[in-house]
Design a protein around this motif. Structure first.
Motif, PDB file in Angstrom:
ATOM      1  N   VAL A 176       0.855  -1.178   0.000  1.00  0.00           N
ATOM      2  CA  VAL A 176       0.000   0.000   0.000  1.00  0.00           C
ATOM      3  C   VAL A 176       0.893   1.231   0.000  1.00  0.00           C
ATOM      4  N   GLY A 177       0.873   1.986  -1.097  1.00  0.00           N
ATOM      5  CA  GLY A 177       1.647   3.215  -1.193  1.00  0.00           C
ATOM      6  C   GLY A 177       0.775   4.415  -0.925  1.00  0.00           C
ATOM      7  N   CYS A 178       1.030   5.123   0.157  1.00  0.00           N
ATOM      8  CA  CYS A 178       0.306   6.342   0.571  1.00  0.00           C
ATOM      9  C   CYS A 178      -1.204   6.204   0.404  1.00  0.00           C
ATOM     10  N   GLY A 179      -1.733   5.051   0.835  1.00  0.00           N
ATOM     11  CA  GLY A 179      -3.165   4.794   0.729  1.00  0.00           C
ATOM     12  C   GLY A 179      -3.807   4.686   2.097  1.00  0.00           C
ATOM     13  N   TRP A 180      -5.020   5.163   2.208  1.00  0.00           N
ATOM     14  CA  TRP A 180      -5.761   5.143   3.468  1.00  0.00           C
ATOM     15  C   TRP A 180      -6.689   3.927   3.497  1.00  0.00           C
ATOM     16  N   LYS A 195      -4.246 -14.273   6.072  1.00  0.00           N
ATOM     17  CA  LYS A 195      -3.488 -13.221   6.758  1.00  0.00           C
ATOM     18  C   LYS A 195      -2.207 -12.918   5.981  1.00  0.00           C
ATOM     19  N   CYS A 196      -2.374 -12.364   4.786  1.00  0.00           N
ATOM     20  CA  CYS A 196      -1.235 -12.106   3.914  1.00  0.00           C
ATOM     21  C   CYS A 196      -0.372 -10.973   4.459  1.00  0.00           C
ATOM     22  N   PRO A 197       0.946 -11.033   4.231  1.00  0.00           N
ATOM     23  CA  PRO A 197       1.829  -9.939   4.637  1.00  0.00           C
ATOM     24  C   PRO A 197       1.495  -8.663   3.874  1.00  0.00           C
ATOM     25  N   MET A 198       1.710  -7.517   4.536  1.00  0.00           N
ATOM     26  CA  MET A 198       1.421  -6.224   3.927  1.00  0.00           C
ATOM     27  C   MET A 198       2.527  -5.237   4.262  1.00  0.00           C
ATOM     28  N   LEU A 199       2.885  -4.431   3.260  1.00  0.00           N
ATOM     29  CA  LEU A 199       3.866  -3.368   3.426  1.00  0.00           C
ATOM     30  C   LEU A 199       3.180  -2.036   3.158  1.00  0.00           C
ATOM     31  N   PHE A 200       3.309  -1.099   4.098  1.00  0.00           N
ATOM     32  CA  PHE A 200       2.721   0.229   3.966  1.00  0.00           C
ATOM     33  C   PHE A 200       3.846   1.249   3.787  1.00  0.00           C
ATOM     34  N   LEU A 201       3.773   2.031   2.694  1.00  0.00           N
ATOM     35  CA  LEU A 201       4.782   3.033   2.373  1.00  0.00           C
ATOM     36  C   LEU A 201       4.160   4.421   2.412  1.00  0.00           C
ATOM     37  N   VAL A 202       4.881   5.389   2.962  1.00  0.00           N
ATOM     38  CA  VAL A 202       4.407   6.762   2.938  1.00  0.00           C
ATOM     39  C   VAL A 202       5.601   7.693   3.124  1.00  0.00           C
ATOM     40  N   GLY A 203       5.565   8.824   2.413  1.00  0.00           N
ATOM     41  CA  GLY A 203       6.610   9.826   2.568  1.00  0.00           C
ATOM     42  C   GLY A 203       6.407  10.649   3.825  1.00  0.00           C
ATOM     43  N   ASP A 204       7.493  11.000   4.494  1.00  0.00           N
ATOM     44  CA  ASP A 204       7.355  11.797   5.716  1.00  0.00           C
ATOM     45  C   ASP A 204       6.919  13.228   5.420  1.00  0.00           C
ATOM     46  N   ARG A 205       6.944  13.628   4.118  1.00  0.00           N
ATOM     47  CA  ARG A 205       6.485  14.953   3.722  1.00  0.00           C
ATOM     48  C   ARG A 205       5.148  14.918   2.988  1.00  0.00           C
ATOM     49  N   HIS A 238       4.025  13.060  -1.722  1.00  0.00           N
ATOM     50  CA  HIS A 238       2.927  12.172  -2.102  1.00  0.00           C
ATOM     51  C   HIS A 238       3.204  11.538  -3.459  1.00  0.00           C
ATOM     52  N   GLY A 239       2.827  10.265  -3.605  1.00  0.00           N
ATOM     53  CA  GLY A 239       2.985   9.580  -4.876  1.00  0.00           C
ATOM     54  C   GLY A 239       3.704   8.256  -4.702  1.00  0.00           C
ATOM     55  N   TRP A 240       4.086   7.677  -5.838  1.00  0.00           N
ATOM     56  CA  TRP A 240       4.776   6.391  -5.789  1.00  0.00           C
ATOM     57  C   TRP A 240       6.288   6.616  -5.763  1.00  0.00           C
ATOM     58  N   PRO A 241       6.983   6.075  -4.766  1.00  0.00           N
ATOM     59  CA  PRO A 241       8.433   6.281  -4.667  1.00  0.00           C
ATOM     60  C   PRO A 241       9.208   5.297  -5.546  1.00  0.00           C
ATOM     61  N   ARG A 242       9.559   5.721  -6.750  1.00  0.00           N
ATOM     62  CA  ARG A 242      10.249   4.821  -7.679  1.00  0.00           C
ATOM     63  C   ARG A 242      11.542   4.256  -7.087  1.00  0.00           C
ATOM     64  N   ARG A 243      12.177   5.057  -6.238  1.00  0.00           N
ATOM     65  CA  ARG A 243      13.443   4.600  -5.667  1.00  0.00           C
ATOM     66  C   ARG A 243      13.269   3.389  -4.755  1.00  0.00           C
ATOM     67  N   GLU A 244      12.018   3.101  -4.389  1.00  0.00           N
ATOM     68  CA  GLU A 244      11.740   1.948  -3.532  1.00  0.00           C
ATOM     69  C   GLU A 244      11.361   0.700  -4.327  1.00  0.00           C
ATOM     70  N   ASN A 245      11.348   0.784  -5.662  1.00  0.00           N
ATOM     71  CA  ASN A 245      10.885  -0.354  -6.456  1.00  0.00           C
ATOM     72  C   ASN A 245      11.622  -1.644  -6.121  1.00  0.00           C
ATOM     73  N   GLU A 246      12.929  -1.565  -6.037  1.00  0.00           N
ATOM     74  CA  GLU A 246      13.727  -2.759  -5.768  1.00  0.00           C
ATOM     75  C   GLU A 246      13.386  -3.346  -4.395  1.00  0.00           C
TER      76      GLU A 246
END
Length: 262
Positions: A176-180, A195-205, A238-246
């Protein structure tokens, strides 16, 4: 499938790239066409041409491998599948790592931002779309049904939360990228089958969807028993952090649907 049927011939186009085949297609869900963009890496990362059947309901590229994983990607508000491909650069990741990538198009370029009390089934057409596409890629592209992953950004991140709540029996892991978490999903315990694993990403700004909003979804799925990770991205808005793709792929790779959750 009953109410689900493939849209024969219409809206199915393809293009040929040096390292992948891209298919724009559509299926019918409850009488409504739903569009997608599919990226199939070429065998050994070389172009292998196209292998259509005589009357293809969907053109089928040469299959890159057997039992490959798939990522379903959900765009942000008012985006198209092609725009998401451009700003996420996930096509490049799919080619490098050898997974199938399917961008799903929301209705009227959107996903429901919340679940109104007068329409509690607002996400049901999207859940049917997702489930139908899972069946399609397993059947036509030799996708491993134990390695179906879901990813979304912004409004698509909210949709990824909702679809995981509804369709966890299909999903091996979610990002989940910057999603509520769409209201009122968090008001009562989430009853998820897997109970699948989940990763939540969000920018501190991020000012559009602040970290506290993303954390509510993280906490709701944690209470429901999901293994969850929360990753704050320093200096990112806000948005998708391309640098985190890997790192996103490192999180997803190897995750498998638990037996007995199907």
């Amino acid at each position: 499938m009953g109410i689900l049927s493939l849209l024969v011939g219409a809206f199915a186009t393809w293009s040929w790239q040096p390292q992948a085949t891209v298919v724009h297609g559509s299926i019918i869900i409850d009488g409504e066409p739903r569009e997608y963009r599919l990226v199939a890496p070429s065998v050994d990362k070389r172009a292998e041409g196209f292998i259509p059947s005589v009357f293809p309901s969907h053109p089928t590229p040469a299959k890159p491998n057997h039992n490959i994983p798939v990522i379903f990607a959900l765009h942000g508000a008012l985006d198209t599948v092609d725009e998401m491909a451009a700003y996420t650069e996930l096509d490049r990741l799919a080619i490098e790592k050898g997974f199938l990538l399917v961008y799903l198009q929301g209705r009227m370029l959107n996903w429901p931002p919340f679940i109104p009390p007068e329409n509690p089934g607002i996400y049901e057409p999207d859940a049917k779309f997702f489930n139908a596409m899972c069946d399609f890629v397993v059947r036509e592209y030799d996708v491993d049904p134990q390695r179906i992953y879901l990813l979304g950004v912004s409004q698509g991140g909210a949709a990824a939360n909702a679809l995981t709540a509804m369709c966890s029996d299909q999903i091996a892991a979610t990002v989940v990228g910057c999603g509520w978490l769409p209201d009122p999903l968090g008001d009562s315990p989430l009853q998820t089958a897997n109970k699948c694993p989940m990763l939540f990403l969000v920018g501190d700004r991020d000012r559009q969807v602040p970290p506290a909003m993303v954390r509510k979804g993280y906490e709701a799925f944690e209470r429901a028993g999901h293994p969850v990770e929360f990753r704050m991205i320093e200096g990112f808005g806000h948005g998708w952090p391309r640098r985190e793709n890997e790192r996103v792929w490192e999180f997803l790779e190897g995750k498998r649907l638990e037996k007995g959750s199907e």
